[in-house]
Design a protein around this motif. Structure first.
Motif, PDB file in Angstrom:
ATOM      1  N   ASP A  70       0.862  -1.173   0.000  1.00 50.74           N
ATOM      2  CA  ASP A  70       0.000   0.000   0.000  1.00 50.74           C
ATOM      3  C   ASP A  70       0.902   1.228   0.000  1.00 50.74           C
ATOM      4  O   ASP A  70       1.844   1.314   0.791  1.00 50.74           O
ATOM      5  CB  ASP A  70      -0.905   0.015   1.224  1.00 50.74           C
ATOM      6  CG  ASP A  70      -2.002  -1.031   1.122  1.00 50.74           C
ATOM      7  OD1 ASP A  70      -2.336  -1.424  -0.009  1.00 50.74           O
ATOM      8  OD2 ASP A  70      -2.535  -1.438   2.174  1.00 50.74           O
ATOM      9  N   SER A  71       0.619   2.161  -0.901  1.00 53.47           N
ATOM     10  CA  SER A  71       1.516   3.302  -1.076  1.00 53.47           C
ATOM     11  C   SER A  71       0.765   4.623  -1.096  1.00 53.47           C
ATOM     12  O   SER A  71      -0.403   4.697  -1.466  1.00 53.47           O
ATOM     13  CB  SER A  71       2.290   3.157  -2.394  1.00 53.47           C
ATOM     14  OG  SER A  71       3.050   1.977  -2.391  1.00 53.47           O
ATOM     15  N   THR A  72       1.480   5.663  -0.716  1.00 59.48           N
ATOM     16  CA  THR A  72       1.021   7.037  -0.807  1.00 59.48           C
ATOM     17  C   THR A  72       1.866   7.692  -1.890  1.00 59.48           C
ATOM     18  O   THR A  72       3.086   7.525  -1.913  1.00 59.48           O
ATOM     19  CB  THR A  72       1.215   7.770   0.532  1.00 59.48           C
ATOM     20  OG1 THR A  72       0.503   7.056   1.542  1.00 59.48           O
ATOM     21  CG2 THR A  72       0.696   9.190   0.464  1.00 59.48           C
ATOM     22  N   CYS A  73       1.224   8.443  -2.790  1.00 59.67           N
ATOM     23  CA  CYS A  73       1.924   8.995  -3.945  1.00 59.67           C
ATOM     24  C   CYS A  73       1.869  10.520  -3.944  1.00 59.67           C
ATOM     25  O   CYS A  73       0.852  11.109  -3.581  1.00 59.67           O
ATOM     26  CB  CYS A  73       1.311   8.461  -5.232  1.00 59.67           C
ATOM     27  SG  CYS A  73       1.262   6.653  -5.313  1.00 59.67           S
ATOM     28  N   PHE A  74       2.977  11.135  -4.374  1.00 57.42           N
ATOM     29  CA  PHE A  74       3.088  12.586  -4.468  1.00 57.42           C
ATOM     30  C   PHE A  74       3.519  12.958  -5.879  1.00 57.42           C
ATOM     31  O   PHE A  74       4.329  12.262  -6.493  1.00 57.42           O
ATOM     32  CB  PHE A  74       4.112  13.113  -3.459  1.00 57.42           C
ATOM     33  CG  PHE A  74       3.702  12.903  -2.041  1.00 57.42           C
ATOM     34  CD1 PHE A  74       2.971  13.864  -1.363  1.00 57.42           C
ATOM     35  CD2 PHE A  74       4.034  11.728  -1.377  1.00 57.42           C
ATOM     36  CE1 PHE A  74       2.579  13.661  -0.057  1.00 57.42           C
ATOM     37  CE2 PHE A  74       3.650  11.521  -0.065  1.00 57.42           C
ATOM     38  CZ  PHE A  74       2.922  12.485   0.601  1.00 57.42           C
ATOM     39  N   SER A  75       3.008  14.084  -6.379  1.00 62.39           N
ATOM     40  CA  SER A  75       3.315  14.489  -7.745  1.00 62.39           C
ATOM     41  C   SER A  75       4.775  14.916  -7.868  1.00 62.39           C
ATOM     42  O   SER A  75       5.305  15.617  -7.004  1.00 62.39           O
ATOM     43  CB  SER A  75       2.394  15.620  -8.202  1.00 62.39           C
ATOM     44  OG  SER A  75       2.631  16.803  -7.465  1.00 62.39           O
ATOM     45  N   VAL A  76       5.423  14.459  -8.921  1.00 66.85           N
ATOM     46  CA  VAL A  76       6.797  14.856  -9.216  1.00 66.85           C
ATOM     47  C   VAL A  76       6.820  16.038 -10.179  1.00 66.85           C
ATOM     48  O   VAL A  76       7.879  16.541 -10.525  1.00 66.85           O
ATOM     49  CB  VAL A  76       7.637  13.688  -9.775  1.00 66.85           C
ATOM     50  CG1 VAL A  76       7.720  12.559  -8.781  1.00 66.85           C
ATOM     51  CG2 VAL A  76       7.095  13.202 -11.103  1.00 66.85           C
ATOM     52  N   GLU A  77       5.634  16.457 -10.605  1.00 64.84           N
ATOM     53  CA  GLU A  77       5.480  17.644 -11.430  1.00 64.84           C
ATOM     54  C   GLU A  77       4.710  18.664 -10.606  1.00 64.84           C
ATOM     55  O   GLU A  77       3.727  18.319  -9.948  1.00 64.84           O
ATOM     56  CB  GLU A  77       4.723  17.306 -12.713  1.00 64.84           C
ATOM     57  CG  GLU A  77       5.449  16.285 -13.581  1.00 64.84           C
ATOM     58  CD  GLU A  77       4.563  15.724 -14.676  1.00 64.84           C
ATOM     59  OE1 GLU A  77       3.792  16.495 -15.287  1.00 64.84           O
ATOM     60  OE2 GLU A  77       4.640  14.509 -14.929  1.00 64.84           O
ATOM     61  N   PRO A  78       5.147  19.917 -10.587  1.00 67.53           N
ATOM     62  CA  PRO A  78       4.452  20.918  -9.781  1.00 67.53           C
ATOM     63  C   PRO A  78       3.033  21.166 -10.270  1.00 67.53           C
ATOM     64  O   PRO A  78       2.759  21.175 -11.463  1.00 67.53           O
ATOM     65  CB  PRO A  78       5.311  22.172  -9.927  1.00 67.53           C
ATOM     66  CG  PRO A  78       6.332  21.888 -10.948  1.00 67.53           C
ATOM     67  CD  PRO A  78       6.292  20.448 -11.302  1.00 67.53           C
ATOM     68  N   VAL A  79       2.126  21.369  -9.312  1.00 64.93           N
ATOM     69  CA  VAL A  79       0.711  21.621  -9.587  1.00 64.93           C
ATOM     70  C   VAL A  79       0.353  22.963  -8.962  1.00 64.93           C
ATOM     71  O   VAL A  79       0.739  23.256  -7.829  1.00 64.93           O
ATOM     72  CB  VAL A  79      -0.165  20.495  -8.996  1.00 64.93           C
ATOM     73  CG1 VAL A  79      -1.638  20.777  -9.235  1.00 64.93           C
ATOM     74  CG2 VAL A  79       0.227  19.148  -9.584  1.00 64.93           C
ATOM     75  N   LEU A  80      -0.393  23.801  -9.688  1.00 68.45           N
ATOM     76  CA  LEU A  80      -0.819  25.100  -9.147  1.00 68.45           C
ATOM     77  C   LEU A  80      -1.876  24.904  -8.072  1.00 68.45           C
ATOM     78  O   LEU A  80      -2.879  24.228  -8.300  1.00 68.45           O
ATOM     79  CB  LEU A  80      -1.423  25.962 -10.259  1.00 68.45           C
ATOM     80  CG  LEU A  80      -0.485  26.892 -10.996  1.00 68.45           C
ATOM     81  CD1 LEU A  80      -1.244  27.618 -12.109  1.00 68.45           C
ATOM     82  CD2 LEU A  80       0.197  27.880 -10.083  1.00 68.45           C
ATOM     83  N   ARG A  81      -1.635  25.507  -6.905  1.00 70.41           N
ATOM     84  CA  ARG A  81      -2.578  25.436  -5.792  1.00 70.41           C
ATOM     85  C   ARG A  81      -2.711  26.819  -5.172  1.00 70.41           C
ATOM     86  O   ARG A  81      -1.768  27.621  -5.186  1.00 70.41           O
ATOM     87  CB  ARG A  81      -2.085  24.471  -4.725  1.00 70.41           C
ATOM     88  CG  ARG A  81      -1.872  23.058  -5.242  1.00 70.41           C
ATOM     89  CD  ARG A  81      -3.132  22.490  -5.755  1.00 70.41           C
ATOM     90  NE  ARG A  81      -3.725  21.635  -4.753  1.00 70.41           N
ATOM     91  CZ  ARG A  81      -4.605  20.711  -5.003  1.00 70.41           C
ATOM     92  NH1 ARG A  81      -5.013  20.521  -6.225  1.00 70.41           N
ATOM     93  NH2 ARG A  81      -5.098  19.987  -4.060  1.00 70.41           N
ATOM     94  N   CYS A  82      -3.864  27.105  -4.600  1.00 69.84           N
ATOM     95  CA  CYS A  82      -4.089  28.375  -3.914  1.00 69.84           C
ATOM     96  C   CYS A  82      -3.193  28.467  -2.682  1.00 69.84           C
ATOM     97  O   CYS A  82      -2.881  27.460  -2.042  1.00 69.84           O
ATOM     98  CB  CYS A  82      -5.541  28.492  -3.468  1.00 69.84           C
ATOM     99  SG  CYS A  82      -6.711  28.562  -4.841  1.00 69.84           S
ATOM    100  N   LEU A  83      -2.775  29.679  -2.360  1.00 67.51           N
ATOM    101  CA  LEU A  83      -1.975  29.915  -1.165  1.00 67.51           C
ATOM    102  C   LEU A  83      -2.811  29.656   0.091  1.00 67.51           C
ATOM    103  O   LEU A  83      -4.047  29.698   0.029  1.00 67.51           O
ATOM    104  CB  LEU A  83      -1.479  31.364  -1.157  1.00 67.51           C
ATOM    105  CG  LEU A  83      -0.433  31.718  -2.201  1.00 67.51           C
ATOM    106  CD1 LEU A  83      -0.204  33.226  -2.227  1.00 67.51           C
ATOM    107  CD2 LEU A  83       0.873  31.002  -1.931  1.00 67.51           C
TER     108      LEU A  83
END
Length: 136
Positions: A70-83
């Protein structure tokens, strides 16, 4: 200047396959990811002339099984998010690469953008944000 410039329109070298090159040097997978990569992030949500967004790694919203764990994944490409202190008022779906870690492991996501891709999946990018008066 042919082939000696770079930017939103590529290198101006006649090679169209390289025209989706993001500012970080990576080749974007599609036009939406490419366009979003050129947005200048904000430093503070208090300045109304800024976009009030930043680029960050995001966690995949679902758990996945990678190599039998079972794994948790994080994006290796930046994603735009609100501050922080701001909420999205307009979003779009983007397809990005994710690096996955065993759910019980301790990880340091600070260098996540240099990681290899374990899977590609969709996540939400924020296109416009609304901020409250006490934003951080």
């Amino acid at each position: 200047m042919k082939g000696k410039t770079c930017g939103l329109c590529g290198k101006a070298d006649g090679e169209v396959r390289q025209d989706y090159r993001a500012p970080n040097g990576r080749l974007a997978k599609n036009s939406v990811s490419f366009a979003l990569s050129w947005i200048l992030p904000a430093e503070s949500c208090k300045d109304f002339s800024e976009c009030r967004m930043k680029f960050e790694s995001v966690q995949l919203e679902r758990k996945v099984n990678v190599h039998g764990q079972d794994s948790t994944c994080f994006s290796v490409e930046p994603v735009l998010r609100c501050l922080p202190g701001c909420s999205p008022v307009k979003t779009t779906s983007v397809n990005v690469g994710f690096k996955c870690f065993a759910a019980d492991s301790t990880l340091d996501p600070s260098n996540i953008f240099d990681s290899s891709v374990d899977l590609r999946d969709s996540t939400e990018a924020h296109l416009a944000c609304s901020c409250n008066a006490q934003c951080s």
